[in-house]
Design a protein around this motif. Structure first.
Motif, mmCIF file in Angstrom:
data_model
loop_
_atom_site.group_PDB
_atom_site.id
_atom_site.type_symbol
_atom_site.label_atom_id
_atom_site.label_comp_id
_atom_site.label_asym_id
_atom_site.label_seq_id
_atom_site.Cartn_x
_atom_site.Cartn_y
_atom_site.Cartn_z
ATOM 1 N N ILE A 49 0.889 -1.188 -0.133
ATOM 2 C CA ILE A 49 0.161 -0.006 0.037
ATOM 3 C C ILE A 49 0.936 1.288 -0.179
ATOM 4 O O ILE A 49 1.638 1.341 0.925
ATOM 5 C CB ILE A 49 -0.850 0.109 1.281
ATOM 6 C CG1 ILE A 49 -1.647 -1.419 1.364
ATOM 7 C CG2 ILE A 49 -2.183 1.158 1.247
ATOM 8 C CD1 ILE A 49 -2.631 -1.828 0.548
ATOM 9 N N TYR A 54 1.994 5.032 -5.219
ATOM 10 C CA TYR A 54 0.707 5.476 -4.546
ATOM 11 C C TYR A 54 -0.366 4.406 -4.871
ATOM 12 O O TYR A 54 -1.498 4.389 -5.302
ATOM 13 C CB TYR A 54 0.215 6.746 -5.070
ATOM 14 C CG TYR A 54 -1.050 7.164 -4.180
ATOM 15 C CD1 TYR A 54 -1.237 6.882 -3.011
ATOM 16 C CD2 TYR A 54 -2.034 7.982 -4.745
ATOM 17 C CE1 TYR A 54 -2.249 7.454 -2.464
ATOM 18 C CE2 TYR A 54 -2.909 8.497 -4.631
ATOM 19 C CZ TYR A 54 -3.196 8.228 -3.189
ATOM 20 O OH TYR A 54 -4.389 8.530 -2.515
ATOM 21 N N GLY A 56 -3.214 1.497 -3.993
ATOM 22 C CA GLY A 56 -4.353 1.255 -3.209
ATOM 23 C C GLY A 56 -4.736 0.186 -3.383
ATOM 24 O O GLY A 56 -4.596 -0.555 -4.513
ATOM 25 N N THR A 146 -11.238 -0.820 1.575
ATOM 26 C CA THR A 146 -10.195 -0.228 0.605
ATOM 27 C C THR A 146 -8.992 0.332 1.652
ATOM 28 O O THR A 146 -9.314 0.469 3.023
ATOM 29 C CB THR A 146 -10.410 1.082 0.040
ATOM 30 O OG1 THR A 146 -11.059 2.311 0.863
ATOM 31 C CG2 THR A 146 -11.419 0.727 -0.945
ATOM 32 N N THR A 148 -5.518 2.592 1.660
ATOM 33 C CA THR A 148 -4.527 3.885 1.012
ATOM 34 C C THR A 148 -3.787 4.633 1.889
ATOM 35 O O THR A 148 -3.925 4.452 3.171
ATOM 36 C CB THR A 148 -5.810 4.651 0.200
ATOM 37 O OG1 THR A 148 -6.508 5.394 1.016
ATOM 38 C CG2 THR A 148 -6.563 4.300 -0.811
ATOM 39 N N GLY A 181 -3.922 6.944 -7.355
ATOM 40 C CA GLY A 181 -5.173 7.373 -7.037
ATOM 41 C C GLY A 181 -6.176 7.263 -8.347
ATOM 42 O O GLY A 181 -7.319 7.738 -8.217
ATOM 43 N N TRP A 184 -9.933 1.908 -9.915
ATOM 44 C CA TRP A 184 -9.699 0.514 -9.374
ATOM 45 C C TRP A 184 -9.778 -0.423 -10.504
ATOM 46 O O TRP A 184 -10.854 -0.460 -11.385
ATOM 47 C CB TRP A 184 -10.815 0.179 -8.215
ATOM 48 C CG TRP A 184 -10.613 1.005 -7.110
ATOM 49 C CD1 TRP A 184 -11.276 2.168 -6.757
ATOM 50 C CD2 TRP A 184 -9.846 0.899 -5.906
ATOM 51 N NE1 TRP A 184 -10.815 2.630 -5.642
ATOM 52 C CE2 TRP A 184 -10.149 2.052 -5.033
ATOM 53 C CE3 TRP A 184 -8.757 -0.247 -5.677
ATOM 54 C CZ2 TRP A 184 -9.363 2.263 -3.733
ATOM 55 C CZ3 TRP A 184 -8.091 0.163 -4.436
ATOM 56 C CH2 TRP A 184 -8.324 1.125 -3.599
#
Length: 231
Positions: A49, A54, A56, A146, A148, A181, A184
């Motif tokens: 993560i 970055y 997620g 999730t 992040t 970011g 998904w």
């Protein structure tokens, strides 16, 4: 002629309403922890993560029961593999809880979120996230968890967490990832450990409805008799 005391009816009615309770509490809706909340504690077996990409990650699940539940807690296991350059909020790992009617995380609605921290690096920990908002988990919808981070201005300085895998080796489905970011997408080859618990939505049982109906009828009879005597 005997009359029903309205005070007694009202007290019985109030007591009935207050004592109707859920069938059970703290029901585990879904979990891939092993017995005693065991999981794979090897930090090499964890889902990254954050980091410079970055990253997620997420898991999806559904309510396997025929009734609705309110969320009571979510449990996950993670490790802070490496801290960020600036620390503080950039070392936090954010956990989100989402709902979708169409099994689409990109169109899902956020229901609740938490932020967790640790001072122990490369040390797997279990994090128990208690729900304050207690959103409803319906059997007909889809839900997602999730993970992040808060990205640093310079991506190379991002913290990196690892979502630990379970040790049950389940079928690899229902997992998602996102880069920088972005959207998904379905993932595979990972098995992040998590569990979700909830309490049944407070619905009176049939016997309680019968008692409630009897109390209401008794109160109505008293009022009718009182009206006739006054007339």
């Amino acid at each position: 002629m005997s009359l029903i005391d309205p005070r007694g009816v009202r007290l019985a009615l109030a007591a009935l309403i207050l004592t109707v309770s859920p069938i059970s509490a703290g029901t585990i809706l879904v979990s891939n922890f092993g017995l005693g909340n065991t999981y794979d504690t090897d930090i090499a077996d964890s889902w990254a993560i954050g980091s410079s990409f970055y990253l997620g990650n997420a898991v999806g699940f559904t309510n396997p029961f025929s009734i609705s539940y309110t969320l009571s807690q979510i449990t996950v296991a993670d490790n802070l593999f490496s801290p960020s350059a600036d620390g503080g909020i950039f070392d936090l790992m954010n956990v989100g809880f989402w709902q979708s009617a169409t099994n689409d995380l990109n169109a899902a609605t956020p229901l609740e979120s938490w932020s967790v921290s640790t001072t122990d690096f490369e040390t797997p920990e279990i994090f128990t996230l208690n729900s304050v908002l207690q959103p409803v988990i319906d059997p007909s919808d889809f839900y997602f968890i999730t993970q992040t981070i808060n990205p640093e201005p310079n991506a190379n300085n991002n913290a990196e967490w690892g979502w630990q895998w379970n040790n049950l080796n389940p079928v690899q489905t229902g997992y998602y990832s996102a880069f920088n970011g972005g959207s998904w997408f379905a993932g595979s080859g990972s098995s992040p450990v998590f569990s979700v618990s909830g309490d049944p939505v407070n619905t009176p049982e049939p016997g309680s409805f019968a008692l409630l109906g009897g109390a209401v009828i008794g109160l109505a009879l008293f009022k009718a008799r009182s009206s006739r005597r006054k007339a």
